[in-house]
Each structure stands twice: as structure tokens, then as C-alpha cells.
Design an enzyme around this catalytic site. Structure first.
Site, short mmCIF file in Angstrom:
data_model
loop_
_atom_site.label_atom_id
_atom_site.label_comp_id
_atom_site.label_asym_id
_atom_site.label_seq_id
_atom_site.Cartn_x
_atom_site.Cartn_y
_atom_site.Cartn_z
N GLU A 283 0.80 -1.22 0.00
CA GLU A 283 0.00 0.00 0.00
C GLU A 283 0.83 1.28 0.00
OE1 GLU A 283 -2.10 -0.86 3.58
OE2 GLU A 283 -0.60 0.11 4.85
N ASN A 284 2.09 1.20 0.40
CA ASN A 284 2.93 2.40 0.43
C ASN A 284 3.55 2.72 -0.92
OD1 ASN A 284 4.37 -0.05 1.16
ND2 ASN A 284 6.18 1.22 1.42
#
Lengths: 226, 256
Positions: A46-47
Site C-alpha cells: 500500500e505504500n
């Protein structure tokens, strides 16, 4: 086999060739190591990375290359980097095929609670609330009971929710359940586990899949609906 | 002879005007980190890039700590760790309110929060990213399904789209934004590296004054126009930092 291994070995079967998969922090991250080499998937972080690779060789750790759990990783060839808005557009826009998350409680309606214990633990929800609304399929993995031997599968969650009616499948060290509009269904028991044991250790109500018969070698003493 | 010279002169001028214009810097470069933040007052809202300790604007944070500006509202995905990154501002009691998605790495955070010293708004990571993006993009509000049926939806407008409930979230704009990039040029154009990118491009758009610190300041034209991640229009001040610490939060290696 310890409970984690039982859960992880069953969970990895959810990953199919060609999928784009997000593995949550904690126990789900360990699933990555178990993906068979012939199953080709892209793991999304997700980063801002699509294509998480294995942990780096010692000495090759890159502070600019970490996963959602802030661990140093590598990126696979063919992977891509992008910013956080792009990452969650990918997630929320329904482009991720499968998200596997940890759980603290799951309810019989498929509600998930996994981010907060009021007054005790308030770490924050991170990307979990977005994931449960975005990924095409949500699989939750967790131990069946807590350290007090209480069922973590509840009639209703007592902890603040991550999402309402979001779970598709739940995998524990005892059993596998699916969530349908008609309710929670027991699909499988783990090896050596009887249906009765599952019924005894589960607070939530569920029906039992027709596939789970005495052919499986598990003697069913209790009635079909609990 | 002079007629020919004049013709040549005119032709030369025409060529220059038709040729590629190389922009000169627009006075954005600053050399001193203290100077870069000198107009940040108590009570300011600052959007800070970074995910964990990756891509954090180390020197801007250190300069702000030294300056001691307080009652700050910080918008950032995390709050660093106890002794590095935004945790330094927390330990120095400079933060009044934190808007973040995950603060679990920080013991001081938990202490200040549970004691009421620190105001916290926990925002789902995707919502936080989109709120910052929207703020910089002139979108004051947007609907998302994230958080429906959970405590964070309380008090927010709900609306159905295609039979699914969504909640209204608002864009975030900061007085300042702190951004960390890999390369930058005098026009403020930025390029990021790997997962150090994360919230930085969004933060860059959403600060009224965006201050970017870069590992490598290159000359105008060194960054391929097709490969610029953040156009310089968003960046008001740019500095080059040297010897970044780039601490690793969790060093994990392949088991041999």
C-alpha cells in the site's frame, strides 16, 4: 504444526496464478514465503509498490524500499512504484483481486474488527479500512480463540469495526468459513478437527456445508444449524 | 557589407527565438534549513511526506525541532519513531494535533494520546492520501466507502451511490508542506525514489508553501521532462541536504 503454520498453509491456497494480491501486516505477510514458484502473482504494497520481492540479501537493505510493515524488501523485475493516492486508487477502485488481512474479531455477518482495543491499544487502522472496501475478495486469517479460549468469531463484534459485512472467507486454525447473504457457512475443518469442536468453540451461528459429510471422516453429532 | 551583417544578425535572433528555451531558476533555491522555515509560526498546519521512516524530510524536521515552533497540527501518515522523524517534534511537545493513519510505532505517542495531551485524528490511509491529493487539487470534498459502519463515519454525511453507502470526506490544505525527494532542480521539479515516494507528491501539492529537501540538486534540464514526478509549480522552496541518515525501521533480510 503450530496454529500459525496451519493457517498460513491453508491461506496460501487462496492465491491463484495471475492475481494482484495485498497481504496485510503481521501474519498475512508470512504467506508470501509460501507461495509456490509456479504461481505467478504480483504482491501490492500500500505504500507504493506493485511487485514486492523477497527480503534482500544481508547488506543489500535499501531504506527507500520497504513494505507496509516498514520492513526492508526488494522489488521484482517488472514491478512499479507510485505514490500513495495512486496506491489507494488501485485498492479502492477494485483493481486488487485479493486482500488477506489479520483479524481480532469477525462476526457472523462478516463484520471485521482488527484495528483498535478501546482504552488499551489505539495504533490506527492504516490501510485496512480501504482494503476491505476495495479488494475484490477479502480473506481474513486469525486464530479461532483468544488467549482466554474465547471465540474470536462473534455473533456481533465487541471491538470497533474495520468494516461491516466485508469478509468473504475466514480461515482459522480450526476451520474455514464463507460469508454469504444467507449467513456464515462452515466449509472445511482443519485436519484432525471435528465439526463438534468447531461448534463448541464458535460463538457465532453458522450452517454446515453439504460437502462436509461423514465421508470426510468427521462424525457430526450436532444438528445442521447451530 | 553592413547590410549582410544586419541580415545575419536578424537571422541569428530569429533562430534564438525559435530554439529551445532553457528556463533559468526562479529564486527557489535556499541553502540554509533554518532560513527555509523561518516564517513558520506557532499553530501552523504542516503536511509532512513519508511512510514510516522512508522518504521523511529529515533536515526540515530537525530544523523545526531546533526552532521550537509549537502548537502544530501535523498531517502525516505516521509519527516517526520515538527518537527519529516526527517523533522528535512529539518528544519536544511541539505537536498539538496529529492527523495520521497509523501511530503504533511510537510509545511517546500512545502516552501523550491516552493522557489527553495530544489531539489525534486517525484517518484511514487511503482517505488521508485522497484528502491531501484533493486539497492540492481544488476538490473540497469527495465520497468514499472507506469507514462506513465504523467509528470514523460518525457525524459525517452519508450518501448512496449505486446502492452502496459512502461518506463525505474533506480535502486538506496545509500552511506548509515538508517534502523529501531524491532529485530536484532549481525550478522545483522533483523526482522520487522507490517507496520513498509515498505521500510526498501529494503533500507537495497541498501546502500553501511547499518546502522540498532533495538528496541531489541537479541543473535545469538534467531531469527528463517525461520523468518528472512533481512539476516545480507546486514547490516554493528547495534545498539540498547532505548525508541523509535514512534510518531503517525494520531491517529484514533473506534467511540463508
Amino acid at each position: 504444526m503450530d496454529t500459525r503454520t496451519i493457517i498460513i498453509k491453508r491461506a496460501v491456497q487462496e492465491i491463484q496464478n495471475g492475481m494482484n494480491v495485498n497481504l496485510g501486516i503481521g501474519m498475512p505477510t508470512l504467506i508470501a514465503n509460501e507461495i509456490p514458484s509456479e504461481v505467478h502473482v504480483l504482491l501490492q504494497s500500500e505504500n507504493g509498490l506493485l511487485g514486492i520481492g523477497p527480503y534482500p540479501v544481508e547488506g543489500m537493505e535499501d531504506p527507500d524500499l520497504i513494505n507496509a510493515g516498514k520492513e526492508t524488501v526488494t522489488a521484482v523485475i517488472g514491478g512499479s512504484f507510485f505514490d500513495s493516492a495512486e496506491s489507494f486508487a488501485m485498492i479502492r477502485g477494485g483493481h486488487i483481486d485479493l486482500a488477506i488481512l489479520g483479524g481480532m474479531e469477525v462476526s457472523e455477518q462478516g463484520d471485521l474488527a482488527n484495528w483498535m482495543i478501546p482504552g488499551k491499544m489505539v495504533k490506527g487502522m492504516g490501510g485496512a479500512m480501504d482494503l476491505v472496501h476495495g479488494a475484490k475478495r477479502i480473506v481474513v486469517i486469525m486464530e479461532h480463540t483468544n488467549k482466554y479460549n474465547e471465540s474470536k468469531i462473534k455473533k456481533s463484534c465487541t471491538l470497533p469495526l474495520t468494516g461491516q459485512k466485508v469478509v468473504h472467507r475466514l480461515i482459522t486454525d480450526l476451520a474455514v468459513f464463507d460469508f454469504t447473504p444467507e449467513g456464515m457457512i462452515l466449509l472445511e475443518t482443519q485436519e484432525g478437527v471435528t465439526i463438534d469442536e468447531v461448534i463448541e468453540k464458535t460463538e457465532a451461528s453458522f450452517t454446515i456445508s453439504a460437502n462436509l459429510t461423514s465421508d470426510n471422516g468427521y462424525v457430526q453429532k450436532a444438528p445442521i444449524t447451530t | 557589407m553592413s547590410i549582410i551583417n544586419n541580415i545575419i544578425k536578424i537571422l541569428k535572433i530569429k533562430l534564438i527565438m525559435q530554439g529551445v528555451k532553457i528556463l533559468t531558476g526562479q529564486g527557489k533555491i535556499i541553502t540554509d534549513f533554518n532560513e527555509a522555515i523561518q516564517d513558520i509560526q506557532d499553530g501552523a498546519t504542516i503536511i509532512v511526506g513519508g511512510f514510516g521512516l522512508s522518504g521523511i524530510p529529515e533536515y526540515l524536521i530537525l530544523a523545526l525541532r531546533e526552532k521550537g515552533t509549537k502548537d502544530l497540527t501535523i498531517v502525516s501518515n505516521n509519527c516517526g519513531v520515538d527518537d527519529w522523524g516526527l517523533g522528535l517534534l512529539l518528544a519536544n511537545k511541539q505537536i498539538k494535533k496529529m492527523v495520521a493513519s497509523y501511530v503504533g510505532e511510537n510509545k511517546i505517542f500512545e502516552k501523550q494520546f491516552l493522557s489527553g495531551e495530544l489531539e489525534v485524528e486517525l484517518v484511514p490511509q487511503g482517505t488521508l492520501a485522497e484528502r491531501i491529493r484533493a486539497g492540492g487539487a481544488g476538490i473540497p470534498g469527495f465520497y468514499t466507502p472507506t469507514g462506513v459502519g465504523t467509528p470514523i463515519a460518525e457525524g459525517k454525511e452519508h450518501r448512496l451511490f449505486n446502492g452502496r453507502t459512502h461518506i463525505l470526506e474533506e480535502g486538506i490544505v496545509g500552511d506548509f508542506a515538508f517534502v523529501k525527494a531524491w532529485k530536484g532542480d532549481p525550478l522545483g521539479n522533483l523526482v522520487f525514489r522507490k517507496t520513498a515516494r509515498n505521500f510526498n507528491p501529494l503533500a507537495a501539492t497541498a501546502g500553501r508553501i511547499t518546502i522540498a529537501e532533495v538528496e541531489h540538486m541537479v541543473e535545469v534540464g538534467a531531469l527528463d521532462s517525461d520523468e518528472i514526478h512533481t512539476p516545480g509549480i507546486y514547490v516554493q522552496r528547495i534545498l539540498e541536504g547532505k548525508n541523509y541518515v535514512k534510518r531503517i525501521e525494520r531491517r529484514t533480510v533473506m534467511r540463508t
